[in-house]
Scaffold this motif. Sequence first.
Motif, PDB file in Angstrom:
ATOM      1  N   ARG A  23       3.371  -2.315  -0.356  1.00  0.00           N
ATOM      2  CA  ARG A  23       2.140  -2.545  -1.104  1.00  0.00           C
ATOM      3  C   ARG A  23       1.037  -3.013  -0.168  1.00  0.00           C
ATOM      4  NH1 ARG A  23       0.599  -6.475  -6.252  1.00  0.00           N
ATOM      5  NH2 ARG A  23      -1.634  -6.360  -5.862  1.00  0.00           N
ATOM      6  N   SER A  24       1.347  -3.939   0.739  1.00  0.00           N
ATOM      7  CA  SER A  24       0.329  -4.462   1.652  1.00  0.00           C
ATOM      8  C   SER A  24      -0.263  -3.362   2.508  1.00  0.00           C
ATOM      9  CB  SER A  24       0.942  -5.550   2.543  1.00  0.00           C
ATOM     10  OG  SER A  24       1.434  -6.620   1.763  1.00  0.00           O
ATOM     11  N   ASP A  25       0.597  -2.483   3.039  1.00  0.00           N
ATOM     12  CA  ASP A  25       0.124  -1.395   3.894  1.00  0.00           C
ATOM     13  C   ASP A  25      -0.877  -0.515   3.165  1.00  0.00           C
ATOM     14  OD1 ASP A  25       1.719  -2.310   5.897  1.00  0.00           O
ATOM     15  OD2 ASP A  25       3.317  -0.833   5.592  1.00  0.00           O
ATOM     16  N   HIS A  26      -0.540  -0.119   1.943  1.00  0.00           N
ATOM     17  CA  HIS A  26      -1.383   0.846   1.242  1.00  0.00           C
ATOM     18  C   HIS A  26      -2.569   0.178   0.562  1.00  0.00           C
ATOM     19  CE1 HIS A  26       1.252   4.103   2.253  1.00  0.00           C
ATOM     20  NE2 HIS A  26       2.275   3.353   1.902  1.00  0.00           N
ATOM     21  N   SER A  27      -2.472  -1.119   0.257  1.00  0.00           N
ATOM     22  CA  SER A  27      -3.641  -1.847  -0.237  1.00  0.00           C
ATOM     23  C   SER A  27      -4.689  -1.948   0.864  1.00  0.00           C
ATOM     24  CB  SER A  27      -3.235  -3.244  -0.712  1.00  0.00           C
ATOM     25  OG  SER A  27      -2.407  -3.171  -1.847  1.00  0.00           O
ATOM     26  N   ASN A  28      -4.240  -2.216   2.107  1.00  0.00           N
ATOM     27  CA  ASN A  28      -5.166  -2.304   3.238  1.00  0.00           C
ATOM     28  C   ASN A  28      -5.839  -0.963   3.495  1.00  0.00           C
ATOM     29  OD1 ASN A  28      -4.553  -4.997   3.642  1.00  0.00           O
ATOM     30  ND2 ASN A  28      -2.934  -4.575   5.136  1.00  0.00           N
ATOM     31  N   ARG A  29      -5.083   0.133   3.371  1.00  0.00           N
ATOM     32  CA  ARG A  29      -5.667   1.456   3.588  1.00  0.00           C
ATOM     33  C   ARG A  29      -6.709   1.780   2.530  1.00  0.00           C
ATOM     34  NH1 ARG A  29       0.255   3.864   4.640  1.00  0.00           N
ATOM     35  NH2 ARG A  29       0.516   3.142   6.788  1.00  0.00           N
ATOM     36  N   ARG A  30      -6.447   1.357   1.283  1.00  0.00           N
ATOM     37  CA  ARG A  30      -7.417   1.601   0.219  1.00  0.00           C
ATOM     38  C   ARG A  30      -8.707   0.842   0.494  1.00  0.00           C
ATOM     39  NH1 ARG A  30      -5.253  -0.538  -4.812  1.00  0.00           N
ATOM     40  NH2 ARG A  30      -7.017   0.466  -5.835  1.00  0.00           N
ATOM     41  N   ARG A  31      -8.611  -0.413   0.967  1.00  0.00           N
ATOM     42  CA  ARG A  31      -9.809  -1.197   1.265  1.00  0.00           C
ATOM     43  C   ARG A  31     -10.570  -0.593   2.438  1.00  0.00           C
ATOM     44  NH1 ARG A  31      -6.404  -5.611  -0.292  1.00  0.00           N
ATOM     45  NH2 ARG A  31      -5.651  -5.880   1.848  1.00  0.00           N
ATOM     46  N   VAL A  50       8.605   9.767   0.057  1.00  0.00           N
ATOM     47  CA  VAL A  50       7.202  10.143  -0.084  1.00  0.00           C
ATOM     48  C   VAL A  50       6.615  10.258   1.318  1.00  0.00           C
ATOM     49  CG1 VAL A  50       6.505   7.719  -0.348  1.00  0.00           C
ATOM     50  CG2 VAL A  50       4.954   9.533  -1.056  1.00  0.00           C
ATOM     51  N   ILE A  51       5.835  11.300   1.547  1.00  0.00           N
ATOM     52  CA  ILE A  51       5.119  11.480   2.810  1.00  0.00           C
ATOM     53  C   ILE A  51       3.652  11.173   2.527  1.00  0.00           C
ATOM     54  CG2 ILE A  51       4.564  13.056   4.694  1.00  0.00           C
ATOM     55  CD1 ILE A  51       7.007  14.712   3.879  1.00  0.00           C
ATOM     56  N   TRP A  52       3.153  10.090   3.120  1.00  0.00           N
ATOM     57  CA  TRP A  52       1.785   9.654   2.865  1.00  0.00           C
ATOM     58  C   TRP A  52       0.786  10.536   3.614  1.00  0.00           C
ATOM     59  CZ3 TRP A  52       1.492   6.115  -0.901  1.00  0.00           C
ATOM     60  CH2 TRP A  52       2.621   5.330  -1.145  1.00  0.00           C
ATOM     61  N   ALA A  53      -0.474  10.389   3.279  1.00  0.00           N
ATOM     62  CA  ALA A  53      -1.526  11.221   3.876  1.00  0.00           C
ATOM     63  C   ALA A  53      -1.603  11.048   5.387  1.00  0.00           C
ATOM     64  CB  ALA A  53      -2.876  10.891   3.236  1.00  0.00           C
ATOM     65  N   ASN A  54      -1.199   9.874   5.906  1.00  0.00           N
ATOM     66  CA  ASN A  54      -1.251   9.643   7.357  1.00  0.00           C
ATOM     67  C   ASN A  54       0.018  10.093   8.073  1.00  0.00           C
ATOM     68  OD1 ASN A  54       0.577   7.738   6.546  1.00  0.00           O
ATOM     69  ND2 ASN A  54      -0.459   5.989   7.517  1.00  0.00           N
ATOM     70  N   GLY A  55       0.960  10.708   7.335  1.00  0.00           N
ATOM     71  CA  GLY A  55       2.176  11.236   7.940  1.00  0.00           C
ATOM     72  C   GLY A  55       3.372  10.310   7.912  1.00  0.00           C
ATOM     73  N   THR A  56       3.194   9.034   7.567  1.00  0.00           N
ATOM     74  CA  THR A  56       4.327   8.116   7.474  1.00  0.00           C
ATOM     75  C   THR A  56       5.141   8.415   6.219  1.00  0.00           C
ATOM     76  OG1 THR A  56       3.009   6.453   6.296  1.00  0.00           O
ATOM     77  CG2 THR A  56       3.076   6.312   8.710  1.00  0.00           C
ATOM     78  N   THR A  57       6.403   7.982   6.230  1.00  0.00           N
ATOM     79  CA  THR A  57       7.288   8.254   5.097  1.00  0.00           C
ATOM     80  C   THR A  57       7.887   6.962   4.560  1.00  0.00           C
ATOM     81  OG1 THR A  57       9.241   8.570   6.495  1.00  0.00           O
ATOM     82  CG2 THR A  57       7.887  10.518   6.030  1.00  0.00           C
ATOM     83  N   THR A  58       8.236   6.976   3.284  1.00  0.00           N
ATOM     84  CA  THR A  58       8.879   5.844   2.621  1.00  0.00           C
ATOM     85  C   THR A  58      10.004   6.371   1.740  1.00  0.00           C
ATOM     86  OG1 THR A  58       6.785   4.600   2.555  1.00  0.00           O
ATOM     87  CG2 THR A  58       8.543   3.871   1.079  1.00  0.00           C
ATOM     88  N   ALA A  59      11.203   5.794   1.876  1.00  0.00           N
ATOM     89  CA  ALA A  59      12.325   6.189   1.027  1.00  0.00           C
ATOM     90  C   ALA A  59      12.054   5.782  -0.415  1.00  0.00           C
ATOM     91  CB  ALA A  59      13.613   5.547   1.530  1.00  0.00           C
ATOM     92  N   LEU A  60      12.587   6.571  -1.358  1.00  0.00           N
ATOM     93  CA  LEU A  60      12.306   6.368  -2.776  1.00  0.00           C
ATOM     94  C   LEU A  60      13.573   6.162  -3.585  1.00  0.00           C
ATOM     95  CD1 LEU A  60       9.798   9.265  -3.538  1.00  0.00           C
ATOM     96  CD2 LEU A  60       9.229   6.840  -3.394  1.00  0.00           C
ATOM     97  N   GLY A  61      13.499   5.297  -4.574  1.00  0.00           N
ATOM     98  CA  GLY A  61      14.450   5.297  -5.667  1.00  0.00           C
ATOM     99  C   GLY A  61      13.859   6.111  -6.805  1.00  0.00           C
TER     100      GLY A  61
END
Length: 270
Positions: free
Chosen positions: A255-263, A167-178
């Motif tokens: 989860r922590s990274d994207h929870s912080n971005r949502r806040r 997944v490529i997030w809105a800020n350009g970072t990526t995360t591998a997926l199952g």
Amino acid sequence: MNGTRSAPITTINKSVSILGRRGLLLLWLAWSVAGIANDSVTNQPPKHDSGWHYFHDEAVEVPWSIHIFRIERSRHDLEFCTTLGKGNVLGMSTVSEQAKNVPSELGQPLAAVNGDFYNKHEDYPGDPRDLQITQGEVVSSPNGHACFWIDAAGNPQATNVLSRFRVIWANGTTTALGLNEERPSDGAVLYSSALGKSTRTSGGLEFVLETTTNSSRLPLRVGQIYHMRVREARTSGDSSLNADSLVLSVTGSHRSDHSNRRRTRARKRR
């Protein structure tokens, strides 16, 4: 073998997109070995104009019971497809049950054999260990082991396949997926309706996703990029699944990274 979740099926139909499974390669090897081991007339398969030949052989001294199904690759009306354990969703069932559940529009099943290995997990029974594509839809991601498939030219292929799903997030970072599997304690898994009615997860952070107007259309297919918008974010797990959406489930540091971005975004809106 009882309890398998996937079996390749040979069908009569000219328009089916196909992907054979590793187990079918073993079927072809059994034919080659049997032909070399015993060339007596009684062991030769009967001739058919239909493009396929079947016969049963035995090696009583082992003992082995060998079922041999030979296919003429030049026949374009014989094709391979893979099945899911519960019809249109992943699960566990016998090979014969899966053969009975092949949709009639795919053609008439002629032969079936056990497919790939699967992971044992009570919440994800029959989860394929590696890549599986059924009727063009990707339902399980590769895990680096050998996979078998039929290429666009109709030739059989087998090699180790690695996953580049991410997944490529809105800020350009990526995360591998199952894909459609047990979620790790620190990672991300994408769930589709091929898994069933829900993600079967507990906790974590789950994004319910829908495609945008400039995105490839669902279901998931190899080599495509999907532009998704977040319709809903949930923290209770076990999100519902349907054919028009996907669910991205993240845990641990993700989860922590994207929870912080949502806040942070929520504070900016205020």
